[in-house]
Scaffold this active site. Structure first.
Site, mmCIF file in Angstrom:
data_model
loop_
_atom_site.group_PDB
_atom_site.id
_atom_site.type_symbol
_atom_site.label_atom_id
_atom_site.label_comp_id
_atom_site.label_asym_id
_atom_site.label_seq_id
_atom_site.Cartn_x
_atom_site.Cartn_y
_atom_site.Cartn_z
ATOM 1 N N ALA A 14 0.443 -1.165 0.159
ATOM 2 C CA ALA A 14 -0.029 0.066 -0.108
ATOM 3 C C ALA A 14 0.491 1.459 0.316
ATOM 4 O O ALA A 14 0.360 2.519 -0.254
ATOM 5 C CB ALA A 14 -0.631 -0.173 1.240
ATOM 6 N N SER A 15 2.149 0.982 -0.225
ATOM 7 C CA SER A 15 2.884 2.529 0.450
ATOM 8 C C SER A 15 2.902 3.143 -1.177
ATOM 9 O O SER A 15 4.020 4.494 -1.263
ATOM 10 C CB SER A 15 4.665 1.571 0.820
ATOM 11 O OG SER A 15 4.841 0.921 -0.003
ATOM 12 N N TYR B 212 7.553 -13.650 -14.497
ATOM 13 C CA TYR B 212 6.364 -12.880 -13.369
ATOM 14 C C TYR B 212 5.458 -13.869 -13.842
ATOM 15 O O TYR B 212 4.376 -13.920 -13.467
ATOM 16 C CB TYR B 212 6.717 -11.334 -13.805
ATOM 17 C CG TYR B 212 5.216 -10.586 -13.289
ATOM 18 C CD1 TYR B 212 5.910 -10.210 -12.784
ATOM 19 C CD2 TYR B 212 4.568 -9.720 -15.132
ATOM 20 C CE1 TYR B 212 4.704 -8.936 -12.436
ATOM 21 C CE2 TYR B 212 4.056 -9.279 -14.326
ATOM 22 C CZ TYR B 212 4.164 -8.846 -13.092
ATOM 23 O OH TYR B 212 2.917 -7.454 -12.429
ATOM 24 N N ALA C 14 4.755 -16.965 -14.737
ATOM 25 C CA ALA C 14 4.750 -18.330 -13.941
ATOM 26 C C ALA C 14 3.776 -17.982 -12.363
ATOM 27 O O ALA C 14 2.803 -19.009 -12.103
ATOM 28 C CB ALA C 14 6.056 -18.984 -13.583
HETATM 29 P P1 NAP Z 1 5.392 -0.702 -7.149
HETATM 30 O O1 NAP Z 1 4.940 0.733 -7.435
HETATM 31 O O2 NAP Z 1 6.764 -0.922 -7.614
HETATM 32 O O3 NAP Z 1 4.553 -0.948 -5.249
HETATM 33 C C1 NAP Z 1 5.327 -2.251 -5.327
HETATM 34 C C2 NAP Z 1 4.039 -2.527 -4.147
HETATM 35 O O4 NAP Z 1 4.585 -3.545 -3.629
HETATM 36 C C3 NAP Z 1 5.081 -1.711 -3.016
HETATM 37 O O5 NAP Z 1 4.066 -1.272 -1.382
HETATM 38 C C4 NAP Z 1 6.243 -2.197 -1.846
HETATM 39 O O6 NAP Z 1 6.503 -1.931 -0.302
HETATM 40 C C5 NAP Z 1 5.871 -3.497 -1.964
HETATM 41 N N1 NAP Z 1 7.003 -4.777 -2.281
HETATM 42 C C6 NAP Z 1 7.627 -4.413 -3.011
HETATM 43 N N2 NAP Z 1 8.576 -5.500 -2.684
HETATM 44 C C7 NAP Z 1 8.201 -6.325 -1.782
HETATM 45 C C8 NAP Z 1 8.297 -7.594 -1.062
HETATM 46 N N3 NAP Z 1 9.922 -8.112 -1.708
HETATM 47 N N4 NAP Z 1 7.807 -7.792 -0.196
HETATM 48 C C9 NAP Z 1 6.487 -7.122 0.439
HETATM 49 N N5 NAP Z 1 6.109 -5.963 -0.521
HETATM 50 C C10 NAP Z 1 6.963 -5.954 -1.337
HETATM 51 O O7 NAP Z 1 4.842 -1.541 -7.798
HETATM 52 P P2 NAP Z 1 2.655 -0.847 -9.258
HETATM 53 O O8 NAP Z 1 3.810 -1.295 -10.031
HETATM 54 O O9 NAP Z 1 2.372 -0.430 -7.952
HETATM 55 O O10 NAP Z 1 2.187 -2.780 -8.728
HETATM 56 C C11 NAP Z 1 1.336 -2.893 -7.652
HETATM 57 C C12 NAP Z 1 0.780 -4.361 -8.205
HETATM 58 O O11 NAP Z 1 0.033 -4.868 -9.477
HETATM 59 C C13 NAP Z 1 2.512 -6.178 -7.994
HETATM 60 O O12 NAP Z 1 1.187 -7.333 -8.423
HETATM 61 C C14 NAP Z 1 2.042 -6.304 -9.949
HETATM 62 O O13 NAP Z 1 1.870 -6.836 -10.542
HETATM 63 C C15 NAP Z 1 1.092 -5.290 -10.237
HETATM 64 N N6 NAP Z 1 1.113 -4.838 -11.765
HETATM 65 C C16 NAP Z 1 1.239 -3.568 -12.312
HETATM 66 C C17 NAP Z 1 2.061 -3.087 -13.245
HETATM 67 C C18 NAP Z 1 1.757 -1.432 -13.840
HETATM 68 O O14 NAP Z 1 1.660 -1.139 -14.547
HETATM 69 N N7 NAP Z 1 2.424 -0.666 -12.719
HETATM 70 C C19 NAP Z 1 1.166 -3.916 -14.461
HETATM 71 C C20 NAP Z 1 0.282 -5.028 -14.241
HETATM 72 C C21 NAP Z 1 0.180 -5.396 -12.641
HETATM 73 P P3 NAP Z 1 7.961 -0.689 -0.292
HETATM 74 O O15 NAP Z 1 7.245 0.202 -1.100
HETATM 75 O O16 NAP Z 1 8.427 -1.074 0.870
HETATM 76 O O17 NAP Z 1 8.871 -1.342 -1.287
#
Ligand code: NAP
Length: 238
Positions: A13-14, A144, A146
């Protein structure tokens, strides 16, 4: 204020999509607990409460699950995720495993932790954030894809077993979403090239993902379960 009195737990959520989801639940009256990987020194009001957990560490997933067993949450959103892009033959075993642990094992153990109290209450909503790369794939995404295809399978089986208990469980598969990470990794020229392949011709916004998560998690959703809904501007259908 569809979530007044509801307890919601959002992993990751960060930042990015998870932050938008947590803020949207909060703005509709939910009591929101979020996870992040480290304790912040600065105040962050995204959630009412934070759990610090790095899911690459199995013990930290387990303590997060223990917390959830005591919490009686109404809604669980597994959003935390990582991606390691690599040519197929170069993928390191450790990297493959850590992607599965964060993107699949953690959601699985957290789902296991919330299901018993949801069954008791005869009501629960689970939304697992997948990806278009959990519906289709492309080169360098083996770890990813998988994890995200498997997340769909796990969610589907959970829905098959517990929808009749009032637990509706779904995956939501975002396409290209406008997060800091997306901008940093792709740069403007990469984004321009990408959006030219998306029927809607733009990136999605984290708030658009959040709106669909909230609907899936709300009382309004009374019959959608076991689905993997793409929110991708039409990308995976053309
Ligand atoms: P992001 O901005 O990179 O944020 C990732 C979040 O996950 C952060 O809150 C982070 O916490 C936490 N996190 C990272 N590594 C972690 C770990 N080892 N253990 C626990 N928490 C962890 O990601 P996002 O782009 O918003 O993506 C969020 C979700 O949507 C993911 O599941 C991703 O696969 C999916 N997704 C994203 C996109 C896209 O275009 N962005 C597209 C398709 C799917 P910290 O802040 O503490 O690091």
């Amino acid at each position: 204020m569809r979530f007044t009195g509801k307890k919601v737990f959002v992993t990751g959520a960060s930042r990015g999509i998870g932050k938008a989801i947590a803020l949207a639940f909060k703005s509709e009256g939910a009591l929101v607990t979020g996870t992040r990987t480290s304790a912040h020194t600065t105040q962050d009001n995204t959630c009412h409460e934070w759990v610090v957990a790095d899911f690459t560490q199995l013990a930290q997933i387990k303590s997060c699950a223990e917390y959830l067993k005591q919490s009686e949450v109404d809604v669980l959103v597994n959003c935390a995720g990582i991606n390691k892009i690599s040519p197929f033959v170069d993928i390191k075993t450790d990297d493959f495993q850590s992607v599965q642990q964060v993107n699949l094992l953690a959601p699985f153990l957290l789902c296991q932790a919330v299901v018993p109290s949801m069954v008791r209450k005869r009501w629960g909503r689970i939304v697992n954030i997948s990806s278009i790369w959990g519906k289709i794939s492309k080169k360098h995404r083996a770890s990813y894809s998988a994890s995200k295809f498997a997340l769909d399978g796990m969610t589907l089986s959970l829905a098959a077993e517990h929808s009749a208990d009032g637990i509706l469980a779904n995956c939501l598969a975002p396409g290209f979403i406008d997060t800091e990470l997306t901008r940093r990794v792709l740069g403007q020229s990469g984004i321009d090239e990408l959006v030219s392949q998306v029927p809607i011709q733009r990136l999605g916004q984290p708030e658009e993902v959040a709106r669909l998560v909230l609907w899936l998690a709300s009382e309004e959703n009374s019959y959608v379960s076991g689905q993997n809904l793409a929110l991708d501007g039409g990308f995976t259908r053309v």
